[in-house]
Write an enzyme that holds these catalytic residues in place. Structure first.
Site, PDB file in Angstrom:
ATOM      1  N   GLY A 160       6.077  36.742   4.193  1.00 21.13           N
ATOM      2  CA  GLY A 160       4.954  36.776   5.126  1.00 21.13           C
ATOM      3  C   GLY A 160       3.810  35.851   4.782  1.00 21.13           C
ATOM      4  O   GLY A 160       2.961  35.570   5.625  1.00 21.13           O
TER       5      GLY A 160
ATOM      6  N   SER B  93      11.534  29.197   4.211  1.00 22.49           N
ATOM      7  CA  SER B  93      10.941  29.582   2.928  1.00 22.49           C
ATOM      8  C   SER B  93      12.010  29.799   1.875  1.00 22.49           C
ATOM      9  O   SER B  93      13.179  30.067   2.193  1.00 22.49           O
ATOM     10  CB  SER B  93      10.126  30.861   3.084  1.00 22.49           C
ATOM     11  OG  SER B  93       9.035  30.661   3.962  1.00 22.49           O
TER      12      SER B  93
ATOM     13  N   GLY C 153      -5.588  34.399 -13.291  1.00 26.47           N
ATOM     14  CA  GLY C 153      -6.006  34.104 -11.915  1.00 26.47           C
ATOM     15  C   GLY C 153      -5.937  35.357 -11.069  1.00 26.47           C
ATOM     16  O   GLY C 153      -4.881  35.993 -10.994  1.00 26.47           O
ATOM     17  N   ALA C 154      -7.054  35.717 -10.437  1.00 27.82           N
ATOM     18  CA  ALA C 154      -7.109  36.929  -9.607  1.00 27.82           C
ATOM     19  C   ALA C 154      -7.376  36.590  -8.151  1.00 27.82           C
ATOM     20  O   ALA C 154      -7.982  37.384  -7.419  1.00 27.82           O
ATOM     21  CB  ALA C 154      -8.183  37.884 -10.134  1.00 27.82           C
TER      22      ALA C 154
ATOM     23  N   CYS D  82       2.331  25.778  -1.917  1.00 24.06           N
ATOM     24  CA  CYS D  82       3.027  25.514  -3.180  1.00 24.06           C
ATOM     25  C   CYS D  82       4.450  25.014  -2.952  1.00 24.06           C
ATOM     26  O   CYS D  82       5.038  24.366  -3.815  1.00 24.06           O
ATOM     27  CB  CYS D  82       3.039  26.769  -4.047  1.00 24.06           C
ATOM     28  SG  CYS D  82       3.841  28.190  -3.277  1.00 24.06           S
ATOM     29  N   ASN D  83       5.016  25.314  -1.777  1.00 25.49           N
ATOM     30  CA  ASN D  83       6.406  24.943  -1.516  1.00 25.49           C
ATOM     31  C   ASN D  83       6.570  23.754  -0.578  1.00 25.49           C
ATOM     32  O   ASN D  83       7.677  23.241  -0.428  1.00 25.49           O
ATOM     33  CB  ASN D  83       7.169  26.129  -0.913  1.00 25.49           C
ATOM     34  CG  ASN D  83       7.499  27.174  -1.943  1.00 25.49           C
ATOM     35  OD1 ASN D  83       7.585  26.876  -3.133  1.00 25.49           O
ATOM     36  ND2 ASN D  83       7.671  28.401  -1.512  1.00 25.49           N
ATOM     37  N   ARG D  84       5.496  23.311   0.037  1.00 23.02           N
ATOM     38  CA  ARG D  84       5.630  22.228   1.022  1.00 23.02           C
ATOM     39  C   ARG D  84       4.319  21.472   1.197  1.00 23.02           C
ATOM     40  O   ARG D  84       3.229  22.010   0.968  1.00 23.02           O
ATOM     41  CB  ARG D  84       6.113  22.778   2.361  1.00 23.02           C
ATOM     42  CG  ARG D  84       5.125  23.673   3.072  1.00 23.02           C
ATOM     43  CD  ARG D  84       5.735  24.308   4.320  1.00 23.02           C
ATOM     44  NE  ARG D  84       6.774  25.263   3.956  1.00 23.02           N
ATOM     45  CZ  ARG D  84       8.080  25.044   4.145  1.00 23.02           C
ATOM     46  NH1 ARG D  84       8.487  23.923   4.702  1.00 23.02           N
ATOM     47  NH2 ARG D  84       8.956  25.953   3.789  1.00 23.02           N
TER      48      ARG D  84
END
Length: 556
Positions: free
Chosen positions: A222, A216, A298-299, A157-159
């Protein structure tokens, strides 16, 4: 410059004759210089009018004359080379060798072409994102490019980062960038505006920092280490996830574990899911933390972490929307003291109407909430601030950007989590410095290991060289012994020749093997490699890079 581009064309597989016969329109207006074997230098001025360049062999005076023929024949150039070489090598071969030698002296590079939360907005990252299930296909397509030998994809989601072993840095980056544009629909110019490029040791350091959690949004989180592990897991058995790239990612996992163990960098740090919960609580009045109505959509892995962090913050009741009830039931079994109410996806809008805070973390490629859906939801109470919160940690986003334009609605996505990590800056920097020292040490070890791989081609060439000699001499020996020798005798002579060769090669092979852990030993090993290359003329074989590039092109 025309000559330089001509030589590059040689490497990409075009015929060498194009170097020897070029239209004047191909030349720049400035003079051109290039270096031929054994430091022979040629300076060429551009031809005028309609002329063609040709190379003429002329042994008079012990040299080769390189001419440009024109209507007036008034442009000429000459350079002297060793006459002995002229007799054994054509002008075509001389030009080809000079171009190939210069090109193939460039070592294959590890390159990362990436976009992250630090360089690109979420709108662009979600277009470029590659689902995990598509990673093997992406690796195959990347390795099908002319100058890419190995590849890996790290998409979170970040990269969105692509790691490759490129036979040429410039060409490799160009090909990968064009591939990214083709697969995502994002123009090359936009990708270039937001991408970052790192090579070799810088690329290695970057991945180690990513794995350690230093790059991050939340220091030391982690989840990224687990995602790096997943790259290795998915890459196993995939053609193109080769020795260099797999070795890099496996070493990155080791670095990530070591940093977290030795610096305790993860202590007090949170994952993206935890940061999402903290952000929501920061935006709610403190008095409403225990009573606010929480909805998690969402699970999966991220959703489960959101639920756990909500529980850790004191939440005892929440609604979870998921496609099936199995995962929710498993979470409910794990968190027995918490009231978790399962609802199917068709009830999503109804549940949202009854929630104060909505967390979204699904893999849907289209928004779950758009303006028309949200504008009709009933308002929330003043005790929670009067605004319904949407915390969207999905990429692509589950909440449309237009939703944030509505009154009494506040939308946050992964880019907004920066607020959560603003505290404890001094402590983060101290731990990061400790981690950086470990990363620098591990980077040197990885580079040493990679350097040690340089001896592998020499080992193979030396063995092949010795085997050719053995077979040739064995054939001579057997022919002298006649046709009536027994199979037993023939086998004994063959075994004898093999034994002699193996014993003679044992010493050199031992001095070519090194695991890269000792810099002194590595230096000696590389010296031994160069010495053997010189002694047995092993470097005169067709360049490895040229072979690889030509092999790629023959497959197209």
């Amino acid at each position: 410059m025309a000559v330089a581009s001509g030589f590059a064309t040689t490497i990409s597989g075009a015929k060498m004759e194009t170097l020897l016969s070029l239209n004047s329109s191909s030349y720049s207006t400035s003079s051109v210089s290039f270096v031929l074997p054994q430091d022979m230098r040629v300076s060429c001025k551009p031809p005028r009018n309609n002329c063609r360049r040709r190379v003429l062999l002329n042994n008079k005076g012990g040299g080769v004359r390189c001419e440009v023929s024109t209507a007036s024949n008034d442009v000429a150039l000459a350079a002297e080379i060793d006459p002995a070489r002229v007799s054994s090598m054509s002008a075509l071969e001389q030009l080809k060798t000079s171009a190939v030698d210069r090109y193939t002296k460039e070592r294959a590079s590890i390159v990362v072409i990436g976009l992250s939360i630090h360089t690109a907005p979420v709108e662009m990252r979600e277009k470029l994102a590659i689902p995990e299930a598509e990673w093997p296909r992406a690796i195959g397509e990347l390795c099908g490019l002319n100058h890419i030998e190995e590849a890996a994809v790290l998409s979170t989601c970040n990269r969105m980062e692509i790691y490759v072993v490129a036979l040429s840095q410039h060409r490799g980056v160009k090909e990968v960038t064009e591939w990214m544009s083709k697969t995502s629909g994002v123009p090359v110019s936009e990708i270039c505006e937001h991408r970052f490029l790192l090579y070799n040791n810088d690329a290695t350091q970057h991945l180690f920092e990513v794995s350690a959690g230093l790059d991050s949004l939340v220091l030391g989180e982690g989840q990224i280490l687990a995602q790096v592990k997943q790259v290795v897991k998915v890459g196993q058995g995939v053609v193109g996830f080769g020795r260099n790239i797999s070795g890099l990612f496996k070493h990155a996992i080791t670095v990530g574990k070591r940093v977290r163990t030795e610096t305790n960098i993860a202590a007090g740090a949170v994952s993206v899911s935890s940061a999402a919960v903290e952000l929501a609580l920061m935006k709610l009045p403190e008095s409403s933390h225990a009573s606010a109505r929480m909805l998690v959509i969402g699970a999966g892995k991220m959703g489960k972490l959101v639920i756990k962090h909500l529980v850790a913050k004191g939440c005892t009741k929440m609604v979870v929307v998921n496609r099936t009830g199995d995962r929710v039931a498993a979470i409910r079994e794990e968190l027995k003291d918490v009231e978790i109410i399962y609802k199917p996806f068709p009830d999503m809008l109804t549940c949202a109407a009854e929630a104060d805070v909505v967390f979204t973390s699904t893999s849907s490629e289209t928004p779950l909430f758009v303006r028309d859906d949200v504008k009709d939801l009933p308002p929330v109470g003043s005790e929670v601030g009067g605004s319904r919160l949407f915390v969207d940690i999905s990429v692509p986003r589950n909440v449309g950007s237009c939703v944030s334009d509505l009154e009494n609605v506040r939308v946050y996505n992964v880019d907004d989590l920066k607020e959560v990590v603003a505290a404890n800056k001094e402590d983060r920097l101290r731990k990061a410095m400790e981690a950086q020292a470990i990363i620098n040490e591990e980077s040197k070890q990885f580079e040493a290991w990679r350097d040690s791989l340089e001896t592998v081609p020499t080992i193979k060439k030396l063995r092949a060289y010795a085997e050719r000699i053995r077979l040739a001499e064995l054939e001579k020996c057997l022919s002298k012994m006649g046709d009536d020798i027994s199979k037993k005798t023939r086998r004994a002579v063959d075994d004898l020749s093999r034994g002699i060769v193996n014993k003679l090669l044992h010493g050199p092979m031992q001095h070519l093997r090194c695991d890269g852990s000792d810099s002194r030993t590595l230096s000696e090993t590389l010296e031994n490699m160069h010495a053997l290359n010189r002694m047995f003329s092993l470097e005169t074989e067709v360049a490895v890079l040229e072979q690889k590039i030509r092999a790629k092109q023959s497959q197209k």
